[in-house]
Design a protein around this motif. Structure first.
Motif, mmCIF file in Angstrom:
data_model
loop_
_atom_site.group_PDB
_atom_site.id
_atom_site.type_symbol
_atom_site.label_atom_id
_atom_site.label_comp_id
_atom_site.label_asym_id
_atom_site.label_seq_id
_atom_site.Cartn_x
_atom_site.Cartn_y
_atom_site.Cartn_z
ATOM 1 N N LEU A 90 0.835 -1.205 0.000
ATOM 2 C CA LEU A 90 0.000 0.000 0.000
ATOM 3 C C LEU A 90 0.870 1.256 0.000
ATOM 4 O O LEU A 90 0.550 2.230 -0.692
ATOM 5 C CB LEU A 90 -0.956 -0.006 1.193
ATOM 6 C CG LEU A 90 -2.022 -1.111 1.176
ATOM 7 C CD1 LEU A 90 -2.841 -1.079 2.454
ATOM 8 C CD2 LEU A 90 -2.910 -1.012 -0.045
ATOM 9 N N GLN A 91 1.973 1.243 0.728
ATOM 10 C CA GLN A 91 2.890 2.379 0.718
ATOM 11 C C GLN A 91 3.467 2.580 -0.683
ATOM 12 O O GLN A 91 3.611 3.714 -1.130
ATOM 13 C CB GLN A 91 4.026 2.164 1.718
ATOM 14 C CG GLN A 91 3.604 2.302 3.156
ATOM 15 C CD GLN A 91 4.719 1.921 4.135
ATOM 16 O OE1 GLN A 91 5.782 1.459 3.752
ATOM 17 N NE2 GLN A 91 4.439 2.110 5.420
ATOM 18 N N GLY B 122 -6.418 2.685 5.771
ATOM 19 C CA GLY B 122 -7.741 2.878 6.367
ATOM 20 C C GLY B 122 -8.857 3.045 5.344
ATOM 21 O O GLY B 122 -10.029 3.056 5.703
ATOM 22 N N GLU B 123 -8.517 3.151 4.071
ATOM 23 C CA GLU B 123 -9.519 3.392 3.030
ATOM 24 C C GLU B 123 -9.753 2.198 2.116
ATOM 25 O O GLU B 123 -10.566 2.264 1.201
ATOM 26 C CB GLU B 123 -9.088 4.589 2.176
ATOM 27 C CG GLU B 123 -8.986 5.870 2.974
ATOM 28 C CD GLU B 123 -8.465 7.033 2.152
ATOM 29 O OE1 GLU B 123 -8.186 6.853 0.950
ATOM 30 O OE2 GLU B 123 -8.335 8.119 2.716
ATOM 31 N N VAL B 124 -9.034 1.078 2.363
ATOM 32 C CA VAL B 124 -9.143 -0.070 1.458
ATOM 33 C C VAL B 124 -9.171 -1.389 2.226
ATOM 34 O O VAL B 124 -8.784 -1.461 3.394
ATOM 35 C CB VAL B 124 -7.955 -0.112 0.461
ATOM 36 C CG1 VAL B 124 -7.977 1.082 -0.484
ATOM 37 C CG2 VAL B 124 -6.622 -0.222 1.182
ATOM 38 N N PRO C 240 -5.086 -9.301 6.565
ATOM 39 C CA PRO C 240 -4.636 -8.140 7.347
ATOM 40 C C PRO C 240 -3.362 -7.530 6.765
ATOM 41 O O PRO C 240 -2.690 -8.123 5.917
ATOM 42 C CB PRO C 240 -4.373 -8.737 8.734
ATOM 43 C CG PRO C 240 -4.095 -10.181 8.495
ATOM 44 C CD PRO C 240 -4.875 -10.564 7.264
ATOM 45 N N GLU C 241 -3.024 -6.341 7.266
ATOM 46 C CA GLU C 241 -1.882 -5.572 6.755
ATOM 47 C C GLU C 241 -0.535 -6.233 6.968
ATOM 48 O O GLU C 241 0.414 -5.939 6.249
ATOM 49 C CB GLU C 241 -1.838 -4.192 7.427
ATOM 50 C CG GLU C 241 -2.941 -3.272 7.009
ATOM 51 C CD GLU C 241 -2.876 -1.964 7.766
ATOM 52 O OE1 GLU C 241 -1.765 -1.468 8.039
ATOM 53 O OE2 GLU C 241 -3.950 -1.445 8.094
ATOM 54 N N ASP C 242 -0.414 -7.127 7.949
ATOM 55 C CA ASP C 242 0.888 -7.741 8.226
ATOM 56 C C ASP C 242 1.116 -9.038 7.443
ATOM 57 O O ASP C 242 2.134 -9.702 7.616
ATOM 58 C CB ASP C 242 1.068 -7.976 9.724
ATOM 59 C CG ASP C 242 0.020 -8.913 10.313
ATOM 60 O OD1 ASP C 242 -0.959 -9.247 9.612
ATOM 61 O OD2 ASP C 242 0.180 -9.302 11.487
ATOM 62 N N MET D 74 -9.287 -3.065 -2.710
ATOM 63 C CA MET D 74 -10.667 -2.604 -2.922
ATOM 64 C C MET D 74 -10.972 -1.373 -2.072
ATOM 65 O O MET D 74 -10.702 -1.382 -0.872
ATOM 66 C CB MET D 74 -11.647 -3.723 -2.560
ATOM 67 C CG MET D 74 -11.466 -4.964 -3.418
ATOM 68 S SD MET D 74 -12.297 -6.395 -2.736
ATOM 69 C CE MET D 74 -11.107 -6.905 -1.495
ATOM 70 N N GLN D 75 -11.519 -0.362 -2.696
ATOM 71 C CA GLN D 75 -11.904 0.872 -2.008
ATOM 72 C C GLN D 75 -13.082 0.579 -1.079
ATOM 73 O O GLN D 75 -14.026 -0.080 -1.453
ATOM 74 C CB GLN D 75 -12.313 1.924 -3.033
ATOM 75 C CG GLN D 75 -12.526 3.298 -2.467
ATOM 76 C CD GLN D 75 -11.227 3.988 -2.108
ATOM 77 O OE1 GLN D 75 -10.252 3.879 -2.824
ATOM 78 N NE2 GLN D 75 -11.200 4.677 -1.000
ATOM 79 N N VAL D 76 -13.006 1.093 0.152
ATOM 80 C CA VAL D 76 -14.093 0.975 1.113
ATOM 81 C C VAL D 76 -14.938 2.238 1.001
ATOM 82 O O VAL D 76 -14.405 3.350 0.994
ATOM 83 C CB VAL D 76 -13.570 0.819 2.546
ATOM 84 C CG1 VAL D 76 -14.699 0.785 3.545
ATOM 85 C CG2 VAL D 76 -12.716 -0.424 2.652
ATOM 86 N N VAL D 77 -16.252 2.073 0.908
ATOM 87 C CA VAL D 77 -17.151 3.211 0.782
ATOM 88 C C VAL D 77 -17.874 3.400 2.111
ATOM 89 O O VAL D 77 -18.421 2.465 2.680
ATOM 90 C CB VAL D 77 -18.169 2.961 -0.341
ATOM 91 C CG1 VAL D 77 -19.137 4.129 -0.440
ATOM 92 C CG2 VAL D 77 -17.457 2.743 -1.668
ATOM 93 N N PHE D 78 -17.851 4.638 2.607
ATOM 94 C CA PHE D 78 -18.531 4.981 3.854
ATOM 95 C C PHE D 78 -19.752 5.819 3.533
ATOM 96 O O PHE D 78 -19.783 6.528 2.531
ATOM 97 C CB PHE D 78 -17.600 5.801 4.772
ATOM 98 C CG PHE D 78 -16.388 5.058 5.220
ATOM 99 C CD1 PHE D 78 -16.458 4.190 6.278
ATOM 100 C CD2 PHE D 78 -15.173 5.216 4.577
ATOM 101 C CE1 PHE D 78 -15.342 3.493 6.711
ATOM 102 C CE2 PHE D 78 -14.047 4.534 4.993
ATOM 103 C CZ PHE D 78 -14.129 3.673 6.063
ATOM 104 N N GLY D 79 -20.735 5.755 4.384
ATOM 105 C CA GLY D 79 -21.901 6.604 4.197
ATOM 106 C C GLY D 79 -23.182 5.861 4.509
ATOM 107 O O GLY D 79 -23.182 4.707 4.914
#
Length: 64
Positions: A24-25, A32-34, A44-46, A58-63
């Motif tokens: 991701l970097q 926090g957005e995907v 997970p990230e690790d 994948m993009q996470v959609v909030f709302g």
């Protein structure tokens, strides 16, 4: 590894072992957005990624 980005673009990367966080970097994407899947499973990230993995970011959609 084959990486599908949130916008649908696909990139082939040969980088050796790296974590999801490092991937991701590399793409300048905030964790926090995907969500990230490896071989069709959310991970997970690790998690360590290898060159033969299929990865999707994948993009996470909030709302509401």
């Amino acid at each position: 590894m084959k990486v599908i980005l949130p916008n649908g673009d696909t990139q082939e990367l040969v980088m050796g072992s790296l974590t999801v966080e490092e991937l991701l970097q590399h793409f300048d994407i905030s964790p926090g957005e995907v969500l990230v899947s490896k071989n069709k499973r959310i991970i997970p990230e690790d998690t360590i990624l290898e060159n033969d993995d299929d990865v999707r970011i994948m993009q996470v959609v909030f709302g509401g």
